[in-house]
Design an enzyme around this catalytic site. Structure first.
Site, PDB file in Angstrom:
ATOM      1  N   GLY A 171       0.812  -1.215   0.000  1.00  7.14           N
ATOM      2  CA  GLY A 171       0.000   0.000   0.000  1.00  7.14           C
ATOM      3  C   GLY A 171       0.843   1.262   0.000  1.00  7.14           C
ATOM      4  N   MET A 172       0.145   2.397  -0.028  1.00  7.50           N
ATOM      5  CA  MET A 172       0.826   3.703  -0.146  1.00  7.50           C
ATOM      6  C   MET A 172       1.776   3.947   1.028  1.00  7.50           C
ATOM      7  SD  MET A 172      -0.986   7.402  -0.699  1.00  7.50           S
ATOM      8  CE  MET A 172      -1.721   7.574   0.936  1.00  7.50           C
ATOM      9  N   ALA A 225      -5.297  -2.148   5.499  1.00  6.08           N
ATOM     10  CA  ALA A 225      -6.593  -1.566   5.845  1.00  6.08           C
ATOM     11  C   ALA A 225      -7.521  -1.571   4.647  1.00  6.08           C
ATOM     12  CB  ALA A 225      -6.406  -0.123   6.330  1.00  6.08           C
ATOM     13  N   THR A 242      -6.719   6.668  12.262  1.00  4.98           N
ATOM     14  CA  THR A 242      -7.087   7.828  11.443  1.00  4.98           C
ATOM     15  C   THR A 242      -7.764   8.941  12.238  1.00  4.98           C
ATOM     16  OG1 THR A 242      -8.605   8.468   9.658  1.00  4.98           O
ATOM     17  CG2 THR A 242      -9.213   6.541  10.908  1.00  4.98           C
ATOM     18  N   TYR A 272     -16.284   4.188   7.796  1.00  6.54           N
ATOM     19  CA  TYR A 272     -14.827   3.981   7.821  1.00  6.54           C
ATOM     20  C   TYR A 272     -14.278   4.307   9.220  1.00  6.54           C
ATOM     21  CZ  TYR A 272      -9.880   5.077   6.915  1.00  6.54           C
ATOM     22  OH  TYR A 272      -8.509   5.148   6.970  1.00  6.54           O
TER      23      TYR A 272
HETATM   24  N1  LIG Z   1      -4.850   7.292   3.034  1.00  4.28           N
HETATM   25  C1  LIG Z   1      -5.143   8.204   3.958  1.00  4.28           C
HETATM   26  O1  LIG Z   1      -5.438   9.376   3.675  1.00  4.28           O
HETATM   27  C2  LIG Z   1      -5.109   7.807   5.426  1.00  4.28           C
HETATM   28  C3  LIG Z   1      -5.403   8.791   6.374  1.00  4.28           C
HETATM   29  C4  LIG Z   1      -5.368   8.428   7.721  1.00  4.28           C
HETATM   30  C5  LIG Z   1      -5.049   7.141   8.101  1.00  4.28           C
HETATM   31  N2  LIG Z   1      -4.783   6.215   7.147  1.00  4.28           N
HETATM   32  C6  LIG Z   1      -4.445   4.847   7.590  1.00  4.28           C
HETATM   33  O2  LIG Z   1      -3.111   4.585   7.212  1.00  4.28           O
HETATM   34  C7  LIG Z   1      -2.962   3.190   6.907  1.00  4.28           C
HETATM   35  C8  LIG Z   1      -2.338   3.019   5.538  1.00  4.28           C
HETATM   36  O3  LIG Z   1      -3.179   3.639   4.583  1.00  4.28           O
HETATM   37  P1  LIG Z   1      -2.849   3.579   3.010  1.00  4.28           P
HETATM   38  O4  LIG Z   1      -3.529   4.736   2.391  1.00  4.28           O
HETATM   39  O5  LIG Z   1      -1.386   3.340   2.806  1.00  4.28           O
HETATM   40  O6  LIG Z   1      -3.649   2.250   2.617  1.00  4.28           O
HETATM   41  P2  LIG Z   1      -3.659   1.460   1.218  1.00  4.28           P
HETATM   42  O7  LIG Z   1      -2.767   2.116   0.213  1.00  4.28           O
HETATM   43  O8  LIG Z   1      -5.093   1.214   0.877  1.00  4.28           O
HETATM   44  O9  LIG Z   1      -2.955   0.068   1.609  1.00  4.28           O
HETATM   45  C9  LIG Z   1      -3.586  -0.874   2.401  1.00  4.28           C
HETATM   46  C10 LIG Z   1      -3.018  -2.231   2.022  1.00  4.28           C
HETATM   47  O10 LIG Z   1      -3.643  -3.233   2.846  1.00  4.28           O
HETATM   48  C11 LIG Z   1      -3.916  -4.352   2.017  1.00  4.28           C
HETATM   49  N3  LIG Z   1      -4.978  -5.183   2.563  1.00  4.28           N
HETATM   50  C12 LIG Z   1      -6.311  -4.985   2.478  1.00  4.28           C
HETATM   51  N4  LIG Z   1      -6.985  -6.001   3.047  1.00  4.28           N
HETATM   52  C13 LIG Z   1      -6.047  -6.867   3.520  1.00  4.28           C
HETATM   53  C14 LIG Z   1      -6.112  -8.125   4.181  1.00  4.28           C
HETATM   54  N5  LIG Z   1      -7.286  -8.695   4.485  1.00  4.28           N
HETATM   55  N6  LIG Z   1      -4.957  -8.746   4.512  1.00  4.28           N
HETATM   56  C15 LIG Z   1      -3.770  -8.203   4.187  1.00  4.28           C
HETATM   57  N7  LIG Z   1      -3.642  -7.015   3.555  1.00  4.28           N
HETATM   58  C16 LIG Z   1      -4.768  -6.350   3.209  1.00  4.28           C
HETATM   59  C17 LIG Z   1      -4.338  -3.716   0.704  1.00  4.28           C
HETATM   60  O11 LIG Z   1      -4.308  -4.667  -0.345  1.00  4.28           O
HETATM   61  P3  LIG Z   1      -5.316  -4.452  -1.605  1.00  4.28           P
HETATM   62  O12 LIG Z   1      -4.978  -3.118  -2.189  1.00  4.28           O
HETATM   63  O13 LIG Z   1      -5.011  -5.617  -2.474  1.00  4.28           O
HETATM   64  O14 LIG Z   1      -6.707  -4.474  -1.013  1.00  4.28           O
HETATM   65  C18 LIG Z   1      -3.299  -2.612   0.555  1.00  4.28           C
HETATM   66  O15 LIG Z   1      -2.116  -3.069  -0.062  1.00  4.28           O
HETATM   67  C19 LIG Z   1      -4.353   2.579   7.071  1.00  4.28           C
HETATM   68  O16 LIG Z   1      -4.490   2.046   8.355  1.00  4.28           O
HETATM   69  C20 LIG Z   1      -5.283   3.772   6.927  1.00  4.28           C
HETATM   70  O17 LIG Z   1      -6.501   3.561   7.594  1.00  4.28           O
HETATM   71  C21 LIG Z   1      -4.799   6.516   5.810  1.00  4.28           C
END
Ligand SMILES: NC(=O)c1ccc[n+]([C@@H]2O[C@H](COP(=O)([O-])OP(=O)(O)OC[C@H]3O[C@@H](n4cnc5c(N)ncnc54)[C@H](OP(=O)(O)O)[C@@H]3O)[C@@H](O)[C@H]2O)c1
Length: 278
Positions: free
Chosen positions: A10-11, A58, A99, A123
């Protein structure tokens, strides 16, 4: 340190893997282990035998979560609990990502760790449930709430603005939501560092300073040298399936807390990353 990074494709996750170059890192995503499967997760973690886990896995589609809260709950809450329990069984501590969406956005001063969560949407509810499952699973947890995340390798606001600016000379962006934009390149090393400590509990970690989405769009266009204007609009005029918190500025009351560099430096870091990867 033997470190397991989940959500590593993920990101944020891939940046955490990069930031942990000095450690023995195992990078896992869905292909390695589906964290919603408790038995598979326990077996996988036992085999990796990490000293610490950084959980970036996530369900992050905020709008889709409104319709699919059960699916989001399995990933954001049950899977987080599975992983924390599996970690506890092998003596690993867990740094778990959460978050600003656990808050309702009603404030006017930065949210601190002891403020009462009250999510507006699905969410946020599922992420709060995840915090609780992790905390129940093991006392050796650090729950890190971040906000307005951007970086290479995932959909994010900055990249969306740059894409829109490619064929328009103005984009309407809301002025009534305020937060702290956070670059994955700043957050990732802080997470690795935290994994190597014995600090426990909830932590807030957002880019220093605050701005509106409209400010962030304007600063993006200006730094990227793009001739596009961010015109003001409101959340009421720009409706989406999930409600967004109006006030999402994260502060910390912890000593020592996590202090990240100012968000404009993060924005520049991301734009430099994009240039490099182009
Ligand atoms: N993005 C934001 O603006 C933001 C803001 C605040 C907090 N956060 C938190 O920061 C964290 C990282 O966010 P991000 O944006 O980097 O998320 P992301 O890019 O969506 O990456 C999440 C990763 O988790 C994987 N995943 C999903 N379901 C899974 C499972 N059952 N088992 C194993 N892996 C699984 C996804 O795979 P697939 O892609 O194949 O589903 C993806 O590679 C998260 O906890 C998020 O809630 C994000």
């Amino acid at each position: 340190m033997r470190l397991l990074v989940t959500g590593a494709a993920g990101m944020l996750g891939h940046k955490v893997v990069a930031a942990a170059f000095a450690h023995e890192v195992t990078a896992a995503d869905l292909a390695q282990c589906d964290l919603t499967d408790a038995e598979a997760t326990a077996a996988y973690v036992e085999q990796v035998a990490p000293e610490a886990i950084v959980n970036c896995a996530a369900y992050t589609n905020v709008d889709a979560a409104e319709e699919h809260e059960d699916v989001a709950l399995r990933v954001n809450a049950d899977a987080a609990g599975n992983l924390a329990r599996a970690g506890a069984a092998v003596g690993a501590r867990i740094v778990h990502l959460s978050t600003d969406y656990v808050f309702d956005g009603s404030g006017s001063r930065p949210w601190v760790e002891s403020d009462r969560p009250s999510p507006l949407g699905a969410y946020g509810r599922t992420k709060l449930a995840g915090e609780r499952q992790v905390a129940v699973a093991t006392p050796n947890h650090a729950i890190v709430r971040t906000a307005w995340l951007f970086g290479v390798g995932g959909p994010n606001f900055v990249d969306t603005m740059l894409r829109l600016a490619a064929d328009r000379d103005e984009v309407a962006v809301v002025t009534d939501q305020t937060g702290c934009p956070t670059w994955t390149g700043h957050l990732a090393p802080a997470l690795v560092a935290l994994a190597g400590t014995d600090q426990v509990g909830v932590f807030h970690a957002g880019g220093d300073g605050q701005c509106t989405w409209n400010d962030l769009a304007s600063e993006t266009f200006s730094r990227a040298g793009v001739a596009c204007h961010a015109t003001p609009t409101t959340s009421a005029a720009f409706r989406r399936p999930a409600p967004r918190p109006a006030w999402s500025v994260l502060g910390t009351e912890r000593e020592p807390g996590i202090h990240l560099p100012p968000w404009p430096e993060g924005l520049q870091g991301h734009l430099d990353d994009l240039k490099e990867s182009a």
